[in-house]
Design a protein around this motif. Structure first.
Motif, PDB file in Angstrom:
ATOM      1  N   LEU A   4       0.851  -1.243   0.012  1.00  5.00           N
ATOM      2  CA  LEU A   4      -0.051   0.069   0.103  1.00  5.00           C
ATOM      3  C   LEU A   4       0.777   1.104   0.103  1.00  5.00           C
ATOM      4  O   LEU A   4       1.747   1.254   0.667  1.00  5.00           O
ATOM      5  N   GLU A   6       0.447   5.579   0.260  1.00  6.69           N
ATOM      6  CA  GLU A   6      -0.316   6.664   0.256  1.00  6.69           C
ATOM      7  C   GLU A   6       0.507   7.877  -0.355  1.00  6.69           C
ATOM      8  O   GLU A   6       1.827   7.919  -0.409  1.00  6.69           O
ATOM      9  N   CYS A  22      -4.658   6.108  -1.798  1.00  8.71           N
ATOM     10  CA  CYS A  22      -3.842   4.918  -1.313  1.00  8.71           C
ATOM     11  C   CYS A  22      -3.845   3.911  -2.387  1.00  8.71           C
ATOM     12  O   CYS A  22      -5.074   3.411  -2.831  1.00  8.71           O
ATOM     13  N   TRP A  36      -8.754   4.165   6.329  1.00 11.01           N
ATOM     14  CA  TRP A  36      -7.758   5.174   6.836  1.00 11.01           C
ATOM     15  C   TRP A  36      -7.679   5.595   8.362  1.00 11.01           C
ATOM     16  O   TRP A  36      -8.733   5.631   8.686  1.00 11.01           O
ATOM     17  N   THR A  77      -7.572   1.452  -5.675  1.00  9.98           N
ATOM     18  CA  THR A  77      -7.130   2.640  -4.883  1.00  9.98           C
ATOM     19  C   THR A  77      -8.544   2.908  -3.800  1.00  9.98           C
ATOM     20  O   THR A  77      -9.605   2.685  -4.366  1.00  9.98           O
ATOM     21  N   SER A  94      -2.687   6.818   7.485  1.00 13.57           N
ATOM     22  CA  SER A  94      -2.152   5.670   6.975  1.00 13.57           C
ATOM     23  C   SER A  94      -3.535   4.689   6.371  1.00 13.57           C
ATOM     24  O   SER A  94      -4.441   4.852   7.133  1.00 13.57           O
ATOM     25  N   CYS A  95      -3.039   4.132   5.420  1.00  9.74           N
ATOM     26  CA  CYS A  95      -4.365   3.416   4.788  1.00  9.74           C
ATOM     27  C   CYS A  95      -4.072   1.786   5.438  1.00  9.74           C
ATOM     28  O   CYS A  95      -2.948   1.450   5.639  1.00  9.74           O
ATOM     29  N   GLY A 106       0.024   0.920   4.714  1.00 10.00           N
ATOM     30  CA  GLY A 106       0.838   1.538   4.024  1.00 10.00           C
ATOM     31  C   GLY A 106       1.717   2.565   5.233  1.00 10.00           C
ATOM     32  O   GLY A 106       1.778   2.314   6.219  1.00 10.00           O
ATOM     33  N   THR A 109       1.366   9.146   5.417  1.00  5.49           N
ATOM     34  CA  THR A 109       1.482  10.289   4.822  1.00  5.49           C
ATOM     35  C   THR A 109       1.186  11.566   5.855  1.00  5.49           C
ATOM     36  O   THR A 109       0.097  11.479   6.431  1.00  5.49           O
TER      37      THR A 109
END
Length: 115
Positions: A4, A6, A22, A36, A77, A94-95, A106, A109
């Motif tokens: 994953l 982001e 993501c 998320w 996505t 984060s996803c 992930g 970000t």
């Protein structure tokens, strides 16, 4: 294995918008929930929004009416449209992909909202 990634974080002023994305790659399960999460300094990680494979959506009370989660299964996505951002939305976002096996995360970000 699923990866994953982001993108879309940044620094904005209060009231502005950001869109996080993501992208999932690898052996993606056919039925999965994606969500998320965010974690602010000194605070516990919290769930922001979730969307199931069937499109069922839930939001944290703190973001209802401001954030919108969506997914494109064809492109693998999931996105998070964040409007009317507030300084308290500042966090690492984060996803996660949730399915019958192990969760995938992930790297996150950073979203920073200045007042």
């Amino acid at each position: 294995q699923v990866q994953l990634a982001e993108s879309g974080g940044g620094l904005v002023q209060a009231g502005e918008s950001l869109r996080l994305s993501c992208a999932a790659s690898g052996r993606i399960p056919t039925s999965s929930t994606m969500d998320w999460w965010r974690q602010a300094p000194g605070k516990q990680r919290e769930l922001v929004a979730r969307i199931s494979s069937g499109g069922i959506i839930t939001y944290a009370d703190s973001v209802k009416g401001r954030f919108t989660i969506s997914r494109d299964n064809a492109k693998n996505t999931v996105s998070l449209q964040m409007n009317s951002l507030k300084p308290e939305d500042t966090a690492v976002y984060s996803c996660r992909l949730l399915w019958a096996g192990p969760d995938y995360w992930g790297q996150g970000t950073q979203v920073t909202v200045s007042s």
